[in-house]
Enzyme design. Structure first.
Site, PDB file in Angstrom:
ATOM      1  CD  GLU A   1      57.953  44.740  46.491  1.00 48.72           C
ATOM      2  OE1 GLU A   1      57.067  45.049  45.679  1.00 48.72           O
ATOM      3  OE2 GLU A   1      58.219  43.553  46.790  1.00 48.72           O
TER       4      GLU A   1
ATOM      5  CG  HIS B   1      53.978  46.016  49.063  1.00 43.33           C
ATOM      6  ND1 HIS B   1      55.318  45.843  48.800  1.00 43.33           N
ATOM      7  CD2 HIS B   1      53.420  44.784  49.039  1.00 43.33           C
ATOM      8  CE1 HIS B   1      55.545  44.549  48.603  1.00 43.33           C
ATOM      9  NE2 HIS B   1      54.421  43.892  48.745  1.00 43.33           N
TER      10      HIS B   1
ATOM     11  CB  SER C   1      58.060  33.015  49.640  1.00 41.39           C
ATOM     12  OG  SER C   1      59.102  33.894  49.251  1.00 41.39           O
TER      13      SER C   1
ATOM     14  CG  ASN D   1      51.372  43.292  45.061  1.00 42.74           C
ATOM     15  OD1 ASN D   1      51.250  43.941  44.022  1.00 42.74           O
ATOM     16  ND2 ASN D   1      52.225  43.624  46.009  1.00 42.74           N
ATOM     17  CD1 TRP D   2      49.161  39.663  39.615  1.00 45.24           C
ATOM     18  CD2 TRP D   2      48.356  40.807  37.862  1.00 45.24           C
ATOM     19  NE1 TRP D   2      48.188  38.895  39.026  1.00 45.24           N
ATOM     20  CE2 TRP D   2      47.676  39.578  37.942  1.00 45.24           C
ATOM     21  CE3 TRP D   2      48.013  41.701  36.836  1.00 45.24           C
ATOM     22  CZ2 TRP D   2      46.686  39.211  37.036  1.00 45.24           C
ATOM     23  CZ3 TRP D   2      47.024  41.345  35.935  1.00 45.24           C
ATOM     24  CH2 TRP D   2      46.368  40.106  36.035  1.00 45.24           C
ATOM     25  CE  LYS D   3      55.394  41.909  45.198  1.00 46.53           C
ATOM     26  NZ  LYS D   3      56.504  41.481  46.015  1.00 46.53           N
TER      27      LYS D   3
ATOM     28  N   GLY E   1      59.675  37.461  47.939  1.00 45.63           N
ATOM     29  CA  GLY E   1      60.438  37.194  46.724  1.00 45.63           C
ATOM     30  C   GLY E   1      61.720  36.421  46.965  1.00 45.63           C
TER      31      GLY E   1
ATOM     32  CD  GLU F   1      53.072  41.381  51.681  1.00 42.66           C
ATOM     33  OE1 GLU F   1      52.632  40.475  50.965  1.00 42.66           O
ATOM     34  OE2 GLU F   1      53.578  42.420  51.224  1.00 42.66           O
TER      35      GLU F   1
ATOM     36  N   GLY G   1      52.588  37.517  45.730  1.00 40.89           N
ATOM     37  CA  GLY G   1      53.296  38.232  44.674  1.00 40.89           C
ATOM     38  C   GLY G   1      53.580  37.306  43.503  1.00 40.89           C
ATOM     39  N   GLY G   2      54.818  36.831  43.423  1.00 41.19           N
ATOM     40  CA  GLY G   2      55.291  36.043  42.282  1.00 41.19           C
ATOM     41  C   GLY G   2      54.342  34.945  41.819  1.00 41.19           C
TER      42      GLY G   2
HETATM   43  P1  13P Z   1      56.113  37.140  46.874  1.00 39.95           P
HETATM   44  O1  13P Z   1      54.886  36.283  46.979  1.00 39.95           O
HETATM   45  O2  13P Z   1      56.665  37.236  45.497  1.00 39.95           O
HETATM   46  O3  13P Z   1      57.132  36.784  47.916  1.00 39.95           O
HETATM   47  O4  13P Z   1      55.629  38.653  47.231  1.00 39.95           O
HETATM   48  C1  13P Z   1      54.908  38.878  48.375  1.00 39.95           C
HETATM   49  C2  13P Z   1      54.390  40.262  48.332  1.00 39.95           C
HETATM   50  O5  13P Z   1      55.124  41.222  48.446  1.00 39.95           O
HETATM   51  C3  13P Z   1      52.941  40.442  48.119  1.00 39.95           C
HETATM   52  O6  13P Z   1      52.571  41.755  48.344  1.00 39.95           O
END
Ligand code: 13P
Length: 249
Positions: free
Chosen positions: A97, A95, A213, A9-11, A173, A167, A234-235
């Site tokens: 967020e 998600h 993470s 997930n590149w956000k 993050g 999640e 994510g990251g």
């Molecule tokens: P991180 O891997 O950056 O913690 O993000 C997880 C996430 O929200 C994937 O959708």
């Protein structure tokens, strides 16, 4: 055996040229990898570049969100038909967020899930508790509610493609990862909710991903847990080497 799904997930990171660069570097690293399914979910404007770059590869492309209506006066929104038209096969729904910052509710998650399944997309529905809920001992209640409402009025037949991502919001993050055991417990609860909604057979084959993470250093321990059927990253998915290392844990 459930085939694991490792999703990026590149956000809100990367422009189309960055997406092309990513695939140029990433695809050779995973070219012969067939053990797991690989999906990358870039921002909407990167989708055509991502689909083109990943064409004839073992990497599928997904959207990060969608609207449940087929079309209409919904400024800023993207429909399932639009995702399909650019070559997406997957879509992230609900998600944390979106829930935290953009007013996503359990009810809109349900509407989106129905529309995604109807359209033939593979939905990745996200659930997870925030820190205060975990500390107050409410994790199970929250997960039960999120699943119950997300799965409402969907038949087992329709839900065949469903994927869920657990999640925990406190792990996103933050560098804090759920222990494999803690994630496995949450996954078991989600699976039992899926069994109630869709029956044992679907629940047994349901893939439940862990997100929060996930890094090359902790991927193996998490993925070795029988209840964990993949990762939503994510990251660490922004860098081709690090995402490839997670895929190949
Ligand atoms: P991180 O891997 O950056 O913690 O993000 C997880 C996430 O929200 C994937 O959708």
């Amino acid at each position: 055996m459930r085939k694991k799904l490792i999703a990026a997930n590149w956000k809100m990171y990367k422009v189309p040229d960055d997406a092309r660069d990513f695939f140029r570097n990433f695809l050779p690293l995973v070219a012969d990898h067939s053990r797991d399914e690989i999906v990358v979910c870039p921002p909407f404007v990167d989708l055509p570049a991502a689909v083109e770059s990943a064409k004839s590869s073992n990497v599928a492309i997904g959207g990060q969100d969608m609207h449940w209506e087929k079309e209409g006066a919904f400024t800023g929104e993207v429909s399932t038909a639009m995702l399909l038209a650019v070559g997406c096969t997957h879509v992230i729904i609900g998600h944390s967020e979106r829930r935290q910052y953009f007013g996503e509710t359990d009810d809109t998650v349900n509407l989106k899930l129905k529309a995604a399944l109807e359209a033939g997309l593979t939905p990745i529905v996200c659930v997870g508790e925030v820190l205060e809920e975990r500390e107050a001992g409410l994790t199970d209640d929250v997960l039960r509610r999120q699943c119950l409402r997300a799965f409402h009025a969907i038949s087992a037949k329709k839900a065949a493609k469903l994927v869920v991502a657990y999640e925990p919001v406190w792990a996103i993050g933050t560098g804090k990862t759920a222990t494999p055991q803690l994630a496995a417990d949450a996954h078991q609860l989600i699976r039992s909710e899926a069994a109630k909604a869709f029956g044992e057979k679907l629940a047994d084959s349901l893939r439940i991903l862990y997100g929060g993470s996930v890094k090359p250093e902790n991927a193996k321990a998490l993925m070795s847990e029988e209840e964990i059927d993949g990762a939503l990253v994510g990251g660490a998915s922004l860098d081709p080497k690090s995402f490839a290392a997670i895929v190949k844990y």
